[in-house]
Scaffold this motif. Structure first.
Motif, PDB file in Angstrom:
ATOM      1  N   LYS A 237       4.006 110.167 -13.565  1.00 10.77           N
ATOM      2  CA  LYS A 237       3.756 110.493 -14.562  1.00 10.77           C
ATOM      3  C   LYS A 237       3.516 111.400 -15.413  1.00 10.77           C
ATOM      4  O   LYS A 237       3.569 112.005 -16.573  1.00 10.77           O
ATOM      5  CB  LYS A 237       2.490 109.081 -14.385  1.00 10.77           C
ATOM      6  CG  LYS A 237       2.470 107.832 -14.625  1.00 10.77           C
ATOM      7  CD  LYS A 237       0.952 107.413 -13.796  1.00 10.77           C
ATOM      8  CE  LYS A 237      -0.011 106.706 -14.680  1.00 10.77           C
ATOM      9  NZ  LYS A 237      -1.056 106.070 -14.370  1.00 10.77           N
ATOM     10  N   LYS A 238       2.162 112.356 -14.680  1.00 14.79           N
ATOM     11  CA  LYS A 238       2.280 113.677 -15.329  1.00 14.79           C
ATOM     12  C   LYS A 238       3.646 114.577 -15.847  1.00 14.79           C
ATOM     13  O   LYS A 238       4.047 115.036 -16.693  1.00 14.79           O
ATOM     14  CB  LYS A 238       1.709 114.615 -14.169  1.00 14.79           C
ATOM     15  CG  LYS A 238       1.416 116.303 -14.724  1.00 14.79           C
ATOM     16  CD  LYS A 238       1.207 117.411 -13.732  1.00 14.79           C
ATOM     17  CE  LYS A 238       2.135 117.166 -12.534  1.00 14.79           C
ATOM     18  NZ  LYS A 238       1.774 118.335 -11.791  1.00 14.79           N
ATOM     19  N   ILE A 239       4.604 114.927 -15.197  1.00 17.04           N
ATOM     20  CA  ILE A 239       6.086 115.638 -14.930  1.00 17.04           C
ATOM     21  C   ILE A 239       6.718 114.621 -16.497  1.00 17.04           C
ATOM     22  O   ILE A 239       7.255 115.257 -16.983  1.00 17.04           O
ATOM     23  CB  ILE A 239       6.910 115.016 -14.172  1.00 17.04           C
ATOM     24  CG1 ILE A 239       6.902 116.305 -13.021  1.00 17.04           C
ATOM     25  CG2 ILE A 239       8.178 115.390 -14.464  1.00 17.04           C
ATOM     26  CD1 ILE A 239       6.922 116.019 -11.581  1.00 17.04           C
ATOM     27  N   GLY A 240       6.232 113.434 -16.249  1.00 14.31           N
ATOM     28  CA  GLY A 240       6.814 112.356 -17.706  1.00 14.31           C
ATOM     29  C   GLY A 240       6.478 112.444 -18.640  1.00 14.31           C
ATOM     30  O   GLY A 240       7.077 112.743 -19.821  1.00 14.31           O
ATOM     31  N   LEU A 278      19.696 109.037 -19.488  1.00 15.56           N
ATOM     32  CA  LEU A 278      18.883 109.990 -19.421  1.00 15.56           C
ATOM     33  C   LEU A 278      19.838 111.681 -18.910  1.00 15.56           C
ATOM     34  O   LEU A 278      19.595 111.926 -18.507  1.00 15.56           O
ATOM     35  CB  LEU A 278      18.907 109.587 -17.764  1.00 15.56           C
ATOM     36  CG  LEU A 278      18.647 108.547 -16.889  1.00 15.56           C
ATOM     37  CD1 LEU A 278      19.383 107.394 -15.576  1.00 15.56           C
ATOM     38  CD2 LEU A 278      17.145 107.863 -16.806  1.00 15.56           C
ATOM     39  N   PHE A 279      20.759 111.378 -20.266  1.00 14.34           N
ATOM     40  CA  PHE A 279      21.135 112.763 -20.100  1.00 14.34           C
ATOM     41  C   PHE A 279      21.032 114.227 -21.434  1.00 14.34           C
ATOM     42  O   PHE A 279      21.763 114.391 -21.510  1.00 14.34           O
ATOM     43  CB  PHE A 279      22.780 112.787 -20.314  1.00 14.34           C
ATOM     44  CG  PHE A 279      23.759 112.092 -19.205  1.00 14.34           C
ATOM     45  CD1 PHE A 279      23.712 112.349 -18.046  1.00 14.34           C
ATOM     46  CD2 PHE A 279      23.067 110.217 -18.968  1.00 14.34           C
ATOM     47  CE1 PHE A 279      24.224 111.844 -16.879  1.00 14.34           C
ATOM     48  CE2 PHE A 279      24.025 110.154 -18.270  1.00 14.34           C
ATOM     49  CZ  PHE A 279      24.054 110.061 -16.703  1.00 14.34           C
ATOM     50  N   ASP A 280      19.744 113.414 -21.847  1.00 14.58           N
ATOM     51  CA  ASP A 280      19.428 114.590 -23.019  1.00 14.58           C
ATOM     52  C   ASP A 280      17.924 115.682 -22.423  1.00 14.58           C
ATOM     53  O   ASP A 280      17.470 115.971 -23.497  1.00 14.58           O
ATOM     54  CB  ASP A 280      18.778 113.446 -24.584  1.00 14.58           C
ATOM     55  CG  ASP A 280      17.617 112.170 -24.266  1.00 14.58           C
ATOM     56  OD1 ASP A 280      17.523 112.992 -22.483  1.00 14.58           O
ATOM     57  OD2 ASP A 280      16.993 111.864 -24.803  1.00 14.58           O
ATOM     58  N   PHE A 281      17.882 115.660 -21.054  1.00 16.02           N
ATOM     59  CA  PHE A 281      16.798 115.964 -20.836  1.00 16.02           C
ATOM     60  C   PHE A 281      16.973 116.638 -19.181  1.00 16.02           C
ATOM     61  O   PHE A 281      17.749 115.681 -18.486  1.00 16.02           O
ATOM     62  CB  PHE A 281      15.312 115.168 -20.775  1.00 16.02           C
ATOM     63  CG  PHE A 281      15.174 114.716 -19.703  1.00 16.02           C
ATOM     64  CD1 PHE A 281      14.305 114.698 -18.363  1.00 16.02           C
ATOM     65  CD2 PHE A 281      16.143 113.543 -19.667  1.00 16.02           C
ATOM     66  CE1 PHE A 281      13.893 113.771 -18.151  1.00 16.02           C
ATOM     67  CE2 PHE A 281      15.516 112.153 -18.863  1.00 16.02           C
ATOM     68  CZ  PHE A 281      14.352 111.944 -17.688  1.00 16.02           C
ATOM     69  N   SER A 282      16.587 117.482 -19.060  1.00  9.61           N
ATOM     70  CA  SER A 282      16.728 118.017 -17.871  1.00  9.61           C
ATOM     71  C   SER A 282      15.395 118.492 -17.049  1.00  9.61           C
ATOM     72  O   SER A 282      14.769 118.714 -17.481  1.00  9.61           O
ATOM     73  CB  SER A 282      17.390 119.049 -17.573  1.00  9.61           C
ATOM     74  OG  SER A 282      18.332 119.592 -16.601  1.00  9.61           O
ATOM     75  N   LEU A 283      14.866 117.491 -16.046  1.00 10.86           N
ATOM     76  CA  LEU A 283      14.571 118.746 -14.701  1.00 10.86           C
ATOM     77  C   LEU A 283      14.088 120.118 -14.358  1.00 10.86           C
ATOM     78  O   LEU A 283      15.259 120.384 -14.397  1.00 10.86           O
ATOM     79  CB  LEU A 283      13.585 117.792 -13.705  1.00 10.86           C
ATOM     80  CG  LEU A 283      14.071 115.929 -14.121  1.00 10.86           C
ATOM     81  CD1 LEU A 283      13.949 115.405 -12.974  1.00 10.86           C
ATOM     82  CD2 LEU A 283      12.235 115.721 -14.628  1.00 10.86           C
ATOM     83  N   SER A 284      13.374 120.117 -14.792  1.00  7.16           N
ATOM     84  CA  SER A 284      13.230 122.035 -13.851  1.00  7.16           C
ATOM     85  C   SER A 284      12.779 121.802 -12.629  1.00  7.16           C
ATOM     86  O   SER A 284      12.843 121.278 -12.435  1.00  7.16           O
ATOM     87  CB  SER A 284      11.747 122.594 -14.586  1.00  7.16           C
ATOM     88  OG  SER A 284      10.770 122.317 -13.855  1.00  7.16           O
ATOM     89  N   MET A 285      13.652 122.928 -12.159  1.00  6.59           N
ATOM     90  CA  MET A 285      13.460 122.909 -10.756  1.00  6.59           C
ATOM     91  C   MET A 285      12.354 123.276 -10.168  1.00  6.59           C
ATOM     92  O   MET A 285      12.141 122.488  -8.478  1.00  6.59           O
ATOM     93  CB  MET A 285      14.187 124.948 -10.365  1.00  6.59           C
ATOM     94  CG  MET A 285      15.801 125.301 -10.933  1.00  6.59           C
ATOM     95  SD  MET A 285      17.024 123.558  -9.556  1.00  6.59           S
ATOM     96  CE  MET A 285      16.180 124.121  -8.083  1.00  6.59           C
ATOM     97  N   ASP A 286      11.507 123.514 -10.652  1.00  2.40           N
ATOM     98  CA  ASP A 286       9.594 123.489 -10.405  1.00  2.40           C
ATOM     99  C   ASP A 286       9.215 121.643 -10.132  1.00  2.40           C
ATOM    100  O   ASP A 286       8.883 121.262  -9.441  1.00  2.40           O
ATOM    101  CB  ASP A 286       8.554 123.898 -11.104  1.00  2.40           C
ATOM    102  CG  ASP A 286       8.975 125.219 -10.635  1.00  2.40           C
ATOM    103  OD1 ASP A 286       8.840 126.050 -10.231  1.00  2.40           O
ATOM    104  OD2 ASP A 286       8.513 125.836 -12.012  1.00  2.40           O
ATOM    105  N   ASP A 287       9.701 120.815 -11.148  1.00  2.91           N
ATOM    106  CA  ASP A 287       9.420 119.921 -11.433  1.00  2.91           C
ATOM    107  C   ASP A 287      10.020 119.344  -9.749  1.00  2.91           C
ATOM    108  O   ASP A 287       9.786 117.870  -9.472  1.00  2.91           O
ATOM    109  CB  ASP A 287      10.014 119.091 -12.913  1.00  2.91           C
ATOM    110  CG  ASP A 287       9.288 119.772 -13.325  1.00  2.91           C
ATOM    111  OD1 ASP A 287       7.693 119.912 -13.383  1.00  2.91           O
ATOM    112  OD2 ASP A 287       9.413 119.868 -14.621  1.00  2.91           O
TER     113      ASP A 287
END
Length: 322
Positions: A237-240, A278-287
């Motif tokens: 939820k925090k990452i979202g 799902l293709f308009d954002f990217s999770l960071s390596m930390d996430d």
């Protein structure tokens, strides 16, 4: 990340599809509406199976879309699966022809062996007791379906590394895909790496934890509790919140960034749209690392097969450690 993954032989599978398993009994209209809504939103990958009892409903929807000219067959990617009572060399063609009849199609894009466990054939809709399968002979029969044009590609589902290796070693046409349970609680990194190293596209089922599965399976006579509330996980939820995305979108994006195809099931139009975008954002390596730390290994598995038939734990072809 690509909206498609390329399988062995150059065939492309969309990275996001609609799962159609475990709908509530008597909810045919819900399935039909979900498939219609998904196609309207742009989904072109539909996943089903003989044992889901959704092939006929999906077939009706596809027939309407194809007959109207709203869509071309080559734009669709349809997966279905050989059931346990069909895991015999002389039954593969029978079951695929029946699935094609129900789907009202000339071919499927991907045909999977649903599980490595064979169950005696009583009649086409009735499995008997578990028996030991000859996976090499069954795979040769699967290859013949590609030769006959009934399946573009073939693959496996719920097989472990040892079982996949046996198929690869004896194959003329290598498995193009493996469909397995993958959630943030069950990430199976060793199995995923093995597949990627062997050019096998991994497809995740139950990516969102199959909320409400206990109630649905109870209708079918199985006593199975719901799994953990993955969608309510505070870390997710925090990452979202950071990206302005739902927890479901974070989970699905996580798997796509790991080159894993996702097939979330939903009948809710809003969620269907979210699951597809799902293709308009990217999770960071930390996430990504933070989500990887949620893995519980085998203790995080929701579906074990032995929950439905306890004696399967002792079966020679049982694919799980316990």
């Amino acid at each position: 990340m690509a909206k498609y993954q390329t399988m062995i032989g150059g065939y492309k599978i969309p990275s996001v599809g609609l799962g159609t398993g475990t709908f509530e009994k008597g909810k045919e209209e819900v399935v039909e509406n979900a498939v219609n809504a998904a196609l309207e939103l742009g989904y072109r990958h539909i996943d089903t199976a003989f044992m889901y009892d959704t092939e006929e409903i999906i077939g009706r929807v596809l027939k309407r879309w194809l007959s109207s000219g709203k869509i071309k067959r080559e734009d669709l990617f349809i997966t279905t699966k050989l059931p346990n009572q069909g895991v015999f060399a002389d039954k593969v063609e029978l079951f695929l022809k029946r699935s094609l009849e129900l789907l009202q199609l000339d071919y499927v894009d991907l045909y999977l062996i649903h599980t490595p466990i064979a169950m005696e054939f009583i009649d086409i809709n009735t499995p008997g007791k578990p028996v030991v399968a000859d996976h090499v002979a069954v795979w040769k029969a699967m290859e013949q379906q590609v030769d006959a044009g009934r399946a573009k590609t073939i693959g496996l589902s719920n097989f472990n590394i040892k079982q996949i290796e046996k198929v690869i070693q004896s194959s003329r046409i290598k498995p193009a895909s493996l469909q397995i349970e993958l959630t943030v609680c069950l990430q199976q990194p060793e199995l995923v790496k093995f597949c990627h190293d062997n050019d096998i596209v991994v497809v995740s089922y139950s990516s969102l934890g199959s909320p409400g599965i206990g109630k649905i399976l109870a209708q079918k006579g199985f006593d199975m509790p719901d799994g953990p509330n993955i969608l309510g996980d505070e870390t997710l939820k925090k990452i979202g919140a950071k990206y302005g995305k739902s927890t479901a979108q974070v989970i699905l994006r996580f798997f796509i960034q790991k080159n894993i195809v996702v097939i979330p099931k939903s009948s809710n139009p809003t969620r269907l749209e979210e699951n597809f975008n799902l293709f308009d954002f990217s999770l960071s390596m930390d996430d990504v690392k933070e989500i990887e730390n949620l893995d519980k290994g085998e203790s995080g598995r929701l579906f074990r097969l032995s929950q439905f038939i306890p004696s399967l734990k002792e079966h020679l072809d049982y694919p799980y450690p316990y």
